[in-house]
Motif scaffolding. Structure first.
Motif, PDB file in Angstrom:
ATOM      1  N   PHE A  18      -9.857  12.486  17.890  1.00 49.10           N
ATOM      2  CA  PHE A  18      -9.012  14.050  19.427  1.00 49.10           C
ATOM      3  C   PHE A  18      -7.598  13.484  20.045  1.00 49.10           C
ATOM      4  O   PHE A  18      -7.948  12.034  21.463  1.00 49.10           O
ATOM      5  N   GLY A  19      -6.746  14.145  20.756  1.00 48.35           N
ATOM      6  CA  GLY A  19      -5.868  13.808  22.228  1.00 48.35           C
ATOM      7  C   GLY A  19      -4.149  13.150  21.327  1.00 48.35           C
ATOM      8  O   GLY A  19      -4.673  13.851  20.400  1.00 48.35           O
ATOM      9  N   THR A  20      -3.470  13.287  21.823  1.00 47.34           N
ATOM     10  CA  THR A  20      -2.503  13.001  21.124  1.00 47.34           C
ATOM     11  C   THR A  20      -2.375  11.221  20.548  1.00 47.34           C
ATOM     12  O   THR A  20      -3.443  10.757  20.995  1.00 47.34           O
ATOM     13  N   THR A  21      -2.179  11.467  19.222  1.00 44.04           N
ATOM     14  CA  THR A  21      -2.152  10.104  17.798  1.00 44.04           C
ATOM     15  C   THR A  21      -0.619  10.074  17.153  1.00 44.04           C
ATOM     16  O   THR A  21      -0.270  11.334  17.163  1.00 44.04           O
ATOM     17  N   PHE A  22      -0.523   8.937  17.675  1.00 47.87           N
ATOM     18  CA  PHE A  22       1.000   9.531  16.768  1.00 47.87           C
ATOM     19  C   PHE A  22       1.070   7.511  16.132  1.00 47.87           C
ATOM     20  O   PHE A  22       0.953   6.851  16.118  1.00 47.87           O
ATOM     21  N   THR A  23       1.215   8.135  14.449  1.00 46.93           N
ATOM     22  CA  THR A  23       0.898   6.542  14.386  1.00 46.93           C
ATOM     23  C   THR A  23       1.332   6.634  11.906  1.00 46.93           C
ATOM     24  O   THR A  23       1.849   7.489  11.876  1.00 46.93           O
ATOM     25  N   GLY A  24       1.305   5.774  11.732  1.00 42.07           N
ATOM     26  CA  GLY A  24       2.164   5.404  10.550  1.00 42.07           C
ATOM     27  C   GLY A  24       2.917   4.088  10.265  1.00 42.07           C
ATOM     28  O   GLY A  24       3.292   3.734  11.417  1.00 42.07           O
ATOM     29  N   PRO A  25       3.566   4.254   8.983  1.00 44.14           N
ATOM     30  CA  PRO A  25       4.174   3.450   8.832  1.00 44.14           C
ATOM     31  C   PRO A  25       6.145   4.000   9.089  1.00 44.14           C
ATOM     32  O   PRO A  25       5.831   5.804   8.754  1.00 44.14           O
ATOM     33  N   ASP A  42       0.202  -1.041   0.104  1.00 47.32           N
ATOM     34  CA  ASP A  42      -0.314   0.057  -0.192  1.00 47.32           C
ATOM     35  C   ASP A  42       0.453   1.291   0.067  1.00 47.32           C
ATOM     36  O   ASP A  42       1.491   1.272   0.975  1.00 47.32           O
ATOM     37  N   GLY A  43       0.850   1.830  -1.294  1.00 48.06           N
ATOM     38  CA  GLY A  43       1.474   3.743  -0.959  1.00 48.06           C
ATOM     39  C   GLY A  43       1.739   4.027  -2.591  1.00 48.06           C
ATOM     40  O   GLY A  43       0.983   3.496  -3.249  1.00 48.06           O
ATOM     41  N   TYR A  44       2.411   5.416  -2.179  1.00 53.07           N
ATOM     42  CA  TYR A  44       2.203   6.023  -3.566  1.00 53.07           C
ATOM     43  C   TYR A  44       2.830   5.147  -4.571  1.00 53.07           C
ATOM     44  O   TYR A  44       4.092   4.236  -4.072  1.00 53.07           O
ATOM     45  N   GLU A  45       2.850   5.113  -6.061  1.00 57.22           N
ATOM     46  CA  GLU A  45       3.534   4.650  -7.503  1.00 57.22           C
ATOM     47  C   GLU A  45       4.826   4.600  -6.947  1.00 57.22           C
ATOM     48  O   GLU A  45       5.013   5.908  -6.800  1.00 57.22           O
ATOM     49  N   GLY A  46       5.512   3.796  -6.777  1.00 57.39           N
ATOM     50  CA  GLY A  46       7.082   3.847  -6.836  1.00 57.39           C
ATOM     51  C   GLY A  46       7.572   3.968  -5.438  1.00 57.39           C
ATOM     52  O   GLY A  46       8.499   4.537  -5.147  1.00 57.39           O
ATOM     53  N   GLU A  47       7.300   4.615  -4.710  1.00 57.75           N
ATOM     54  CA  GLU A  47       7.598   5.067  -2.946  1.00 57.75           C
ATOM     55  C   GLU A  47       6.989   3.835  -1.404  1.00 57.75           C
ATOM     56  O   GLU A  47       7.099   2.836  -1.788  1.00 57.75           O
ATOM     57  N   PRO A  48       7.834   4.523  -1.296  1.00 63.29           N
ATOM     58  CA  PRO A  48       8.080   3.408   0.229  1.00 63.29           C
ATOM     59  C   PRO A  48       6.612   3.348   0.552  1.00 63.29           C
ATOM     60  O   PRO A  48       5.495   4.250   0.659  1.00 63.29           O
ATOM     61  N   PRO A  49       6.020   1.847   2.026  1.00 62.05           N
ATOM     62  CA  PRO A  49       4.953   1.679   2.083  1.00 62.05           C
ATOM     63  C   PRO A  49       4.380   3.290   3.047  1.00 62.05           C
ATOM     64  O   PRO A  49       5.181   3.725   3.476  1.00 62.05           O
ATOM     65  N   ASP A  50       3.146   3.645   2.972  1.00 63.83           N
ATOM     66  CA  ASP A  50       2.245   4.110   3.718  1.00 63.83           C
ATOM     67  C   ASP A  50       0.544   3.697   3.630  1.00 63.83           C
ATOM     68  O   ASP A  50       0.232   4.349   2.358  1.00 63.83           O
ATOM     69  N   SER A  51       0.313   3.343   4.269  1.00 68.28           N
ATOM     70  CA  SER A  51      -1.304   2.909   4.328  1.00 68.28           C
ATOM     71  C   SER A  51      -1.855   4.049   4.045  1.00 68.28           C
ATOM     72  O   SER A  51      -1.513   5.718   4.243  1.00 68.28           O
ATOM     73  N   ALA A  52      -3.022   4.109   2.902  1.00 65.05           N
ATOM     74  CA  ALA A  52      -3.989   5.306   3.093  1.00 65.05           C
ATOM     75  C   ALA A  52      -4.452   5.702   3.732  1.00 65.05           C
ATOM     76  O   ALA A  52      -5.878   5.875   3.599  1.00 65.05           O
ATOM     77  N   GLY A  53      -3.647   6.612   4.688  1.00 59.56           N
ATOM     78  CA  GLY A  53      -4.857   7.627   5.419  1.00 59.56           C
ATOM     79  C   GLY A  53      -5.743   5.908   6.304  1.00 59.56           C
ATOM     80  O   GLY A  53      -4.996   5.918   6.829  1.00 59.56           O
ATOM     81  N   GLU A  54      -6.373   7.017   6.116  1.00 66.51           N
ATOM     82  CA  GLU A  54      -8.124   5.590   7.203  1.00 66.51           C
ATOM     83  C   GLU A  54      -8.141   4.562   6.590  1.00 66.51           C
ATOM     84  O   GLU A  54      -9.289   4.329   5.920  1.00 66.51           O
ATOM     85  N   ASN A  55      -7.147   3.708   5.961  1.00 66.25           N
ATOM     86  CA  ASN A  55      -7.334   2.246   5.437  1.00 66.25           C
ATOM     87  C   ASN A  55      -6.484   1.886   6.483  1.00 66.25           C
ATOM     88  O   ASN A  55      -5.940   1.429   7.017  1.00 66.25           O
ATOM     89  N   TYR A  56      -7.977   0.953   7.514  1.00 63.51           N
ATOM     90  CA  TYR A  56      -7.973   0.164   8.664  1.00 63.51           C
ATOM     91  C   TYR A  56      -8.177  -1.751   7.570  1.00 63.51           C
ATOM     92  O   TYR A  56      -8.442  -2.322   8.201  1.00 63.51           O
ATOM     93  N   HIS A  57      -8.838  -1.389   6.468  1.00 60.63           N
ATOM     94  CA  HIS A  57      -9.468  -2.357   6.106  1.00 60.63           C
ATOM     95  C   HIS A  57      -9.785  -3.496   6.260  1.00 60.63           C
ATOM     96  O   HIS A  57     -11.130  -3.957   6.350  1.00 60.63           O
ATOM     97  N   MET A  58      -9.428  -4.054   7.496  1.00 60.05           N
ATOM     98  CA  MET A  58      -9.734  -5.561   7.743  1.00 60.05           C
ATOM     99  C   MET A  58     -10.779  -4.706   8.918  1.00 60.05           C
ATOM    100  O   MET A  58     -11.729  -6.482   8.806  1.00 60.05           O
ATOM    101  N   ASP A  59     -10.873  -4.085   9.535  1.00 59.44           N
ATOM    102  CA  ASP A  59     -12.614  -3.288   9.793  1.00 59.44           C
ATOM    103  C   ASP A  59     -13.655  -3.363   8.642  1.00 59.44           C
ATOM    104  O   ASP A  59     -14.471  -3.484   9.582  1.00 59.44           O
ATOM    105  N   GLU A  60     -12.688  -3.551   7.527  1.00 59.23           N
ATOM    106  CA  GLU A  60     -14.188  -2.958   6.634  1.00 59.23           C
ATOM    107  C   GLU A  60     -14.316  -4.614   5.898  1.00 59.23           C
ATOM    108  O   GLU A  60     -15.871  -4.876   6.039  1.00 59.23           O
ATOM    109  N   ALA A  61     -13.595  -5.339   6.280  1.00 54.89           N
ATOM    110  CA  ALA A  61     -13.554  -6.824   5.753  1.00 54.89           C
ATOM    111  C   ALA A  61     -14.543  -7.282   6.955  1.00 54.89           C
ATOM    112  O   ALA A  61     -14.959  -8.557   6.189  1.00 54.89           O
TER     113      ALA A  61
END
Lengths: 462, 414
Positions: free
Chosen positions: B242-249, A205-224
């Motif tokens: 809201f509040g402290t979140t720190f997330t990501g790869p 998951d990520g922009y083409e050719g870039e390091p992985p970066d889950s697309a914002g609010e992509n939790y997907h497991m919750d969707e599935a």
């Protein structure tokens, strides 16, 4: 009747829709019954995947009773949330009606309202002896239990599935531990993005050719998870007709979502490789997301084959004389191989064309010639969308806790039977009377005692 | 292998679909014991046969990983729906089926004179599940779509991706699976309705609406907008919090880890993990409600702590400290991981052309649950058998619905 009919939640209909469960005192039965009419579901779910699943069972006519403690957050909103606390943290507040959490924030958040349709709410503090007994009493007269707490939570409360099945062998118990109930990582902490990363989804998951970066609010497991869990419960109820027995459904959310990369699991064995990060592109299609004449309004389009490409380039050419250089660039797209080799350049040309057009123009023009295209829809656009309006997808409902609003509709519809959409949400404890006196049959003095001791309340403290 | 019949044993499903959503919906039935017959176009077969990935990237309709994955526990018959004799075979199959799943463009079945009225006349208890991009009705019913079009119009794509950058779709084919799983659930609901009411149904699954109603924040975003006019921005993870979140790869020495700190407890544990003995750091960051101008400094510190360490080590350290940090595993690493090996999450089976392969196993576990009884069928591999069964008048060998006339038991009846 349950509390569901105390208020008329429909826009104008004089009678409640075929939405209330038929358990209890209401003996009216519609000509065509809802698929799960008469099935009672006890909902001990917390966030996203779990309540999303029980919402689907409620859609099918099951009576879904949320047991909620008044001493813990069961709706992702604390009783102590205020506009003042928003200001202190800089929170936008947009998940509350008019950005106002007061007076009962736990009744007013969109995070609760999106899944709470048709559900009943009864206050029950499971860690107290009285609460545990009420839960046991309810589970003895119920068909399904759904929970998505951490592994071991029910056992600590003395409500493990083995004990519950001794109590009620017909009970279907669906537990949703993210990584399953066994195995070295079964107790690992995490949210959807964490478990997406453990099944291979985040790494692609990520922009083409870039390091992985889950697309914002992509939790997907919750969707599935919700539809899978609902399917599993339906299959178990189906089977119960033959065997007479309920039983455990161990729903490892990570393994449920792993099926969605099943082709890559096989590819890894066939070709010893992992899926690449492709962003908005696709190995089989020439596609991307393109900004329109209006800033931050985007459209997507896909070219599947030579015919699509010819249709697109005809549309582009019709807008004026592309200079000879443009023409040469576009002929590179006349074959699948050319579109693959020159993907970036071709997409740049498409981007220049799209930037001169509105989203509606691009979508209408390309769809008219059979090219897949669509606008990246923001929420305001969807609420105003004529297609969804024609299909009457949004449903206007009101509840005293939040006022009247348009709620998201069902995921699908049927001609031949109805789906439930009655009360949009329950206030905390709104169905205490019904659950304790009618379903559980507690004598008045016992119920009053629980209320007097604040073990059963219609407000939340945490 | 299960020691008892699958929970859906006796349920008969016809799969007329050619793409992921429909094939995944019917796979769910087959994998849990239903008898699924896949109807394919002669000589060509399902679209997923042509999609791959293939061994060595050489197209082969019997070696497409996508087809092999999606069509376990199904049989295949090739039928030309425009041919009168084949059409008769289809109608015979419809007579013995409980459900049909199709994903033609809206109107296509009608043009073949195989619309719902025709099928229901053949079998009044039939559940007909129709999967399409935008539904069977409405001004956009005829629109063309691909996965990214569905994500753009249905999913939360407007809010996914970086701030000031283009919207970003989810990877792979995830949206199609979500729609297919929901179509499977809808079909099960239709079976219950038929069992209770004695009549079939036509189910309209719009891919857009499935995604709009989904738990990946889209439905809650729509609800939020109705409540307050808020439009969730791109580039903000957990914009509803809201509040402290720190997330990501974050980069590790050998890959990446996913950090998901969203509560004060997690926050303080993270501060202690990366702060070590640095009293000034701890004093500065413990118990913070929010980061302000010192975001970059804290972010740099976390990155500095992660960068020299392996992703598995970071995950184990995080787990020991009870902080949600997980390694980004690549698919081959998932396939080899001790957790999933120990749980038997993959099942090995031999396909006559593709050979021995491991497939993703049970999506959930239950008595009479998932069993891989046969690999994906060869194109028309069961055509002769199925035609012979029809000629012998063999269906229905298991007509559960005739032997179970009572309504479903409920708690009133116990």
């Amino acid at each position: 009747m349950t509390g569901v009919t105390k208020v008329n939640y429909l826009e104008s209909a004089p009678e409640p829709p075929l939405t209330t469960n038929s358990v209890g005192t209401d003996q009216r039965r519609p000509a065509a019954e809802l698929p799960l009419a008469g099935i009672r579901v006890v909902d001990l779910t917390v966030v996203w995947s779990g309540p999303g699943a029980t919402a689907l069972l409620g859609d099918l006519g099951a009576e879904v009773i949320r047991l909620e403690g008044n001493n813990r957050m069961s709706r992702q909103a604390s009783a102590r949330v205020t506009r003042e606390s928003f200001r202190a943290s800089g929170y936008h507040g947009g998940t509350y009606p008019d950005r106002t959490p007061e007076p009962r924030p736990y009744d007013r958040t969109a995070l609760f309202a999106w899944h709470a349709r048709n559900k009943l709410s009864a206050c029950c503090n499971l860690e107290t002896p009285e609460g545990r007994q009420a839960a046991l009493d309810l589970l003895a007269v119920s068909d399904v239990l759904v929970e998505n707490n951490s592994n071991g939570t029910l056992e600590k409360l003395g409500l493990g599935h083995e004990l519950l099945l001794q109590h009620n062998p017909r009970l279907v118990i669906a537990r949703m531990p993210p990584m399953g109930m066994t195995g070295p990582m079964s107790n690992y902490l995490g949210y959807g993005p964490n478990f997406n990363s453990l099944v291979g989804i985040a790494a692609m998951d990520g922009y083409e050719g870039e390091p992985p970066d889950s697309a914002g609010e992509n939790y997907h497991m919750d969707e599935a998870a919700p539809a899978g869990l609902a399917f599993a419960v339906l299959a178990a109820l189906w089977d119960r007709e033959n065997t007479g027995s309920g039983g455990l459904i161990e729903f490892s959310q990570a393994e449920a979502v792993m099926a969605e990369v099943g082709e890559f699991v096989i590819d890894a064995q066939l070709n010893d490789r992992a899926p690449a990060i492709r962003g908005n592109t696709d190995p089989h299609l020439l596609q991307d997301v393109f900004e329109t004449a209006r800033d931050d309004r985007w459209v997507v389009l896909s070219i599947r084959d030579d015919r699509d490409w010819a249709a697109l380039t005809d549309a582009m050419a019709g807008l004026g004389e592309p200079d000879p250089a443009d023409r040469r660039v576009l002929t590179d797209g006349n074959s699948a191989e050319g579109r693959r080799l020159h993907s970036r350049r071709l997409r740049d040309e498409i981007a220049r064309w799209v930037r001169t057009r509105t989203a509606d123009q691009v979508v209408e023009q390309l769809q008219a010639v059979g090219v897949p295209a669509g606008e990246v829809m923001a929420e305001d656009r969807l609420l105003a969308d004529e297609h969804l309006a024609a299909r009457e997808w949004f449903v206007s409902r009101s509840h005293p806790a939040v006022g009247r609003h348009r709620f998201p509709g069902h995921p699908w519809r049927a001609d031949g039977f109805d789906l439930a959409f009655g009360r949009p949400l329950p206030s905390f404890g709104e169905d205490n009377d019904y659950v304790y006196t009618e379903v559980l049959g507690y004598p008045a003095e016992r119920y009053q005692d629980l209320k007097r001791r604040k073990l059963v309340t219609d407000e939340q403290f945490a | 292998m299960s020691e008892r019949p699958g929970v859906l044993d006796g349920v008969r499903v016809l799969d007329l679909s050619r793409w992921i959503a429909g094939e995944y919906a019917t796979k769910l039935f087959g994998d849990f014991g239903a008898q699924v017959i896949k109807v394919e176009k002669p000589g060509e077969g399902s679209h997923t046969r042509r999609w791959g990935p293939f061994p060595g990237d050489r197209p082969d309709p019997e070696r497409s990983a996508l087809f092999l994955h999606l069509n376990t526990n199904k049989r295949s018959i090739a039928l030309d729906l425009t041919d009168p004799a084949d059409r008769e075979v289809l109608l015979q199959l419809v007579s013995g089926a409980d459900a049909v799943v199709e994903s033609f463009r809206p109107g296509a079945l009608e043009r073949l004179d195989l619309g719902p009225e025709v099928l229901l006349r053949q079998n009044p208890r039939l559940v007909i599940t129709r999967i399409s991009a935008f539904g069977q009705t409405g001004p956009r019913a005829g629109h063309e779509a691909t996965g990214i079009v569905l994500q753009a119009t249905g999913g939360p794509m407007n809010a996914t991706g970086g701030a000031g950058r283009p919207p970003q779709r989810k990877p792979g084919n995830l949206e199609h699976y979500t729609i297919g799983r929901t179509a499977g659930e809808a079909t099960m609901a239709g079976l219950f309705a038929a069992r209770r009411n004695g009549s079939g149904s036509v189910i309209d699954v719009s891919g857009q609406e499935v995604l709009l109603s989904g738990a990946d924040r889209r439905a809650s975003y729509l609800m939020s907008h109705a409540f307050s006019g808020w439009i969730p921005p791109r580039g903000v993870r957990s914009a509803h919090r809201f509040g402290t979140t720190f997330t990501g790869p974050f980069p590790a020495a050998d890959g990446y880890v996913m950090l998901y700190v969203t509560t004060k407890d997690f926050w303080n544990r993270l501060v202690r993990l990366v702060g070590g003995d640095d009293e000034a750091f701890l004093a500065k960051y413990l118990d913070r409600e929010a980061l302000g101008e010192d975001w970059d400094e804290f972010d740099a510190h976390v990155r500095g702590w992660f960068a020299p360490r392996g992703k598995i080590e970071i995950m184990e350290r995080g787990e020991a400290a009870r902080i949600p940090i997980t390694a980004l595993l690549e698919v081959p690493e998932v396939l080899a991981h001790p957790h999933f090996r120990e749980r038997g999450a993959f099942v090995r089976a031999d396909h006559p052309v593709a050979g021995a392969l491991e497939y993703t196993g049970a999506p959930w576990r239950m008595a009479g649950g998932f069993a891989l009884l046969r690999t994906a069928p060869l194109l028309n591999g069961d055509g002769a058998d199925i035609r012979a069964e029809l000629a012998a008048g063999s269906p229905p060998p298991t007509r559960w619905r005739l032997s179970t006339s009572q309504p479903l038991a409920n708690c009133d009846e116990r």
